[in-house]
Design a protein around this motif. Structure first.
Motif, mmCIF file in Angstrom:
data_model
loop_
_atom_site.group_PDB
_atom_site.id
_atom_site.type_symbol
_atom_site.label_atom_id
_atom_site.label_comp_id
_atom_site.label_asym_id
_atom_site.label_seq_id
_atom_site.Cartn_x
_atom_site.Cartn_y
_atom_site.Cartn_z
ATOM 1 N N ASP A 40 0.825 -1.216 0.000
ATOM 2 C CA ASP A 40 0.000 0.000 0.000
ATOM 3 C C ASP A 40 0.858 1.264 0.000
ATOM 4 O O ASP A 40 0.365 2.353 -0.304
ATOM 5 N N GLU A 41 2.150 1.123 0.339
ATOM 6 C CA GLU A 41 3.002 2.314 0.420
ATOM 7 C C GLU A 41 3.190 2.993 -0.931
ATOM 8 O O GLU A 41 3.607 4.151 -0.986
ATOM 9 N N VAL A 42 2.883 2.268 -2.034
ATOM 10 C CA VAL A 42 3.026 2.896 -3.356
ATOM 11 C C VAL A 42 2.046 4.046 -3.536
ATOM 12 O O VAL A 42 2.257 4.939 -4.353
ATOM 13 N N PRO A 44 12.348 5.974 -0.855
ATOM 14 C CA PRO A 44 13.026 5.205 -1.911
ATOM 15 C C PRO A 44 12.477 3.770 -1.994
ATOM 16 O O PRO A 44 12.336 3.218 -3.092
ATOM 17 N N TYR A 45 12.133 3.175 -0.837
ATOM 18 C CA TYR A 45 11.528 1.830 -0.865
ATOM 19 C C TYR A 45 10.230 1.834 -1.676
ATOM 20 O O TYR A 45 10.065 1.054 -2.620
ATOM 21 N N SER A 46 9.303 2.720 -1.296
ATOM 22 C CA SER A 46 7.997 2.666 -1.966
ATOM 23 C C SER A 46 8.113 3.103 -3.418
ATOM 24 O O SER A 46 7.368 2.608 -4.280
ATOM 25 N N ASP A 86 12.110 11.806 14.192
ATOM 26 C CA ASP A 86 11.218 11.182 13.221
ATOM 27 C C ASP A 86 11.980 10.605 12.020
ATOM 28 O O ASP A 86 13.072 11.083 11.680
ATOM 29 N N ARG A 87 11.377 9.593 11.400
ATOM 30 C CA ARG A 87 11.864 9.068 10.114
ATOM 31 C C ARG A 87 11.722 10.168 9.064
ATOM 32 O O ARG A 87 10.721 10.889 9.050
ATOM 33 N N LEU A 88 12.698 10.292 8.164
ATOM 34 C CA LEU A 88 12.598 11.283 7.081
ATOM 35 C C LEU A 88 11.416 10.904 6.185
ATOM 36 O O LEU A 88 11.243 9.733 5.846
ATOM 37 N N GLN A 139 21.406 2.783 13.074
ATOM 38 C CA GLN A 139 20.066 3.339 12.914
ATOM 39 C C GLN A 139 19.638 4.163 14.134
ATOM 40 O O GLN A 139 18.983 5.167 13.996
ATOM 41 N N TYR A 140 20.014 3.713 15.305
ATOM 42 C CA TYR A 140 19.502 4.371 16.515
ATOM 43 C C TYR A 140 20.599 4.944 17.412
ATOM 44 O O TYR A 140 20.554 6.085 17.794
ATOM 45 N N THR A 141 21.592 4.115 17.751
ATOM 46 C CA THR A 141 22.491 4.519 18.840
ATOM 47 C C THR A 141 23.400 5.663 18.415
ATOM 48 O O THR A 141 23.618 6.588 19.192
HETATM 49 O O1 TDX Z 1 11.929 1.841 15.479
HETATM 50 C C1 TDX Z 1 10.873 2.152 14.893
HETATM 51 N N1 TDX Z 1 10.073 3.115 15.449
HETATM 52 C C2 TDX Z 1 8.920 3.551 14.865
HETATM 53 O O2 TDX Z 1 8.229 4.437 15.394
HETATM 54 C C3 TDX Z 1 10.457 1.551 13.656
HETATM 55 C C4 TDX Z 1 11.297 0.486 13.010
HETATM 56 C C5 TDX Z 1 9.274 1.991 13.098
HETATM 57 N N2 TDX Z 1 8.540 2.971 13.660
HETATM 58 C C6 TDX Z 1 7.290 3.410 12.988
HETATM 59 C C7 TDX Z 1 7.451 3.785 11.532
HETATM 60 C C8 TDX Z 1 6.108 3.409 10.941
HETATM 61 O O3 TDX Z 1 5.195 4.491 11.091
HETATM 62 O O4 TDX Z 1 6.396 2.309 13.015
HETATM 63 C C9 TDX Z 1 5.631 2.242 11.799
HETATM 64 C C10 TDX Z 1 5.906 0.881 11.155
HETATM 65 O O5 TDX Z 1 7.251 0.877 10.733
HETATM 66 P P1 TDX Z 1 7.877 -0.400 9.989
HETATM 67 O O6 TDX Z 1 7.628 -1.609 10.823
HETATM 68 O O7 TDX Z 1 9.273 -0.057 9.598
HETATM 69 O O8 TDX Z 1 6.910 -0.546 8.714
HETATM 70 P P2 TDX Z 1 6.539 0.495 7.541
HETATM 71 O O9 TDX Z 1 7.576 1.522 7.365
HETATM 72 O O10 TDX Z 1 5.137 0.955 7.784
HETATM 73 O O11 TDX Z 1 6.600 -0.502 6.262
HETATM 74 C C11 TDX Z 1 6.088 -1.854 6.360
HETATM 75 O O12 TDX Z 1 4.810 -1.954 5.814
HETATM 76 C C12 TDX Z 1 4.687 -1.891 4.409
HETATM 77 C C13 TDX Z 1 7.029 -2.849 5.692
HETATM 78 O O13 TDX Z 1 8.309 -2.749 6.266
HETATM 79 C C14 TDX Z 1 7.059 -2.666 4.208
HETATM 80 O O14 TDX Z 1 7.879 -3.645 3.590
HETATM 81 C C15 TDX Z 1 5.657 -2.788 3.690
HETATM 82 O O15 TDX Z 1 5.607 -2.536 2.302
#
Ligand code: TDX
Ligand code: NAD
Length: 345
Positions: free
Chosen positions: A129-131, A154-156, A277-279, A336-338
């Motif tokens: 669904d990320e597409v 980049p993944y989606s 936050d994630r970029l 990724q984190y530390t």
């Molecule tokens: O450490 C974390 N903290 C956090 O808050 C991680 C790893 C994730 N998150 C958040 C980011 C997202 O909003 O949690 C949510 C879920 O993250 P992920 O488990 O990394 O999944 P997501 O990015 O949503 O993507 C997943 O779902 C769609 C799969 O990894 C993909 O392969 C799939 O296509």
């Protein structure tokens, strides 16, 4: 039932691994070929229970390796290809997009060429669904199959590119295909870099759980076995050339997901750590699965019973995820984190 040959790519990973198990056990008259190059995300220990079955075969190969893939297809004459092999973690795609383009785009094109070359009965492309990009927080809006593609990571973007190639091979060459676009999966053998298994494994070790931003981003969760049932149905009954969304209306904020797991494991919310936050972090995903339901699919698991079953699985299979956590994954976690968020975790 006529004997069929099914090639499953990425069958050593999370969803592919569950799908291989499902197909080998459900269809003794199908020969199931698991093709996987065994990246960090692939492992074969999950298939010890089926490795001696007559209808299970493993091929170690890279989907980008055109010569090997074409020779394999010529030799085995597969009836169906169910394509799951991919780089799948959004965070890794932000750090290193190149491998995502290589595997997800070029690898898919090689498989399409090989499938066209031997005239497979159907190519099932397992997408995400990320597409579609992101939705806002209005709970009445959903991704349908007609939602425009607007990938943000980049993944989606690499998955959307592969979807478009699959569509083009159908339109241009008439290659029979379906595309499935599923919401977030969870369940057994989910690699502990993803939110749910990361949370379970860290809580079981009394470690902090990193939550990106304010934790209000929403994902729509589906148990992996319900996804497997959907792919099986689409493979057998999906109308040629069609796209099917897969999801069970289980929307939760990330904070809700983590707190639910904490409650089940009786862990303190003090173990939550908010980190940067994630970029490009997508706000909300939510699937309208009406088209697939009209084909005859409905999910078995609610989020509540699915997450309970999953936590029990992680308790019963500690060795599997502890092996992962003690390997090269440690370097990934530190990067990724530390290092990036040194004060937070
Ligand atoms: O450490 C974390 N903290 C956090 O808050 C991680 C790893 C994730 N998150 C958040 C980011 C997202 O909003 O949690 C949510 C879920 O993250 P992920 O488990 O990394 O999944 P997501 O990015 O949503 O993507 C997943 O779902 C769609 C799969 O990894 C993909 O392969 C799939 O296509
Ligand atoms: P995963 O990362 O757990 O597994 C991917 C598998 O592909 C691994 O076994 C890996 O070794 C293999 N692989 C990677 N590159 C390869 C290559 N070049 N050649 C051969 N094999 C290779 O992924 P997953 O979470 O099981 O996702 C499987 C598929 O489902 C992906 O296409 C993903 O985009 C899609 N999807 C995942 C989710 C989810 O929530 N995890 C949701 C919707 C769609």
């Amino acid at each position: 039932m006529a004997r069929k040959k099914i090639l499953v790519t990425g069958g050593a990973g999370f969803i592919g691994g569950n799908f291989v198990q499902y197909m080998v056990n459900k269809y003794p008259a199908y020969d199931v070929y698991n093709l996987d190059v065994l990246t960090y995300a692939g492992d074969l220990t999950k298939h010890r229970n089926i490795e001696n079955k007559d209808n299970y075969f493993f091929v170690k190969a890279d989907i980008v390796d055109r010569g090997t893939i074409i020779s394999l297809f010529e030799k085995e004459q597969f009836d169906y290809v169910v394509h799951l092999a991919a780089e799948s973690h959004v965070d890794r795609s932000i750090t290193d997009p190149g491998v995502f383009v290589r595997t997800n785009v070029l690898g898919t094109q090689v498989l399409l060429d090989a499938s066209k070359h031997i005239n497979v009965t159907k190519f099932v492309h397992v997408s995400t669904d990320e597409v579609y990009g992101e939705l806002d927080f209005d709970p009445t809006t959903f991704f349908t199959e007609d939602t425009p593609l607007q990938p943000n990571s980049p993944y989606s973007a690499s998955k959307a590119s592969s979807d478009l190639l699959v569509r083009a091979y159908y339109e241009t060459y008439g290659l029979p295909m379906n595309i499935t676009r599923c919401s977030n999966n969870y369940g057994p053998y989910h690699f502990p870099e993803k939110l749910i298994p990361l949370t379970i494994s860290r809580l079981l070790n009394d470690e902090k759980v990193p939550i990106y931003g304010d934790g209000k981003n929403i994902r729509d969760w589906l148990h992996v076995w319900d996804h497997c049932k959907a792919v099986d149905l689409v493979m057998h009954e999906g109308r040629e050339g069609e796209i099917y969304n897969v999801g069970g209306h289980n929307e939760r904020t990330n904070l809700e997901v983590v707190k639910t797991i904490m409650t089940i494991l009786s862990k303190s919310e003090d173990l939550i750590e908010f980190v940067p936050d994630r970029l490009g972090h997508d706000k909300r995903y939510a699937i309208d699965p009406t088209k697939l339901e009209n084909l005859g699919w409905k999910p078995t698991y609610t989020f509540e019973n699915g997450i309970g079953q999953t936590i029990l699985w992680y308790l019963d299979n500690k060795q599997w995820w502890e092996n992962i956590l003690s390997g090269e994954y440690q370097d990934y976690f530190i990067n990724q984190y530390t290092i990036k968020n040194a004060k937070n975790c």
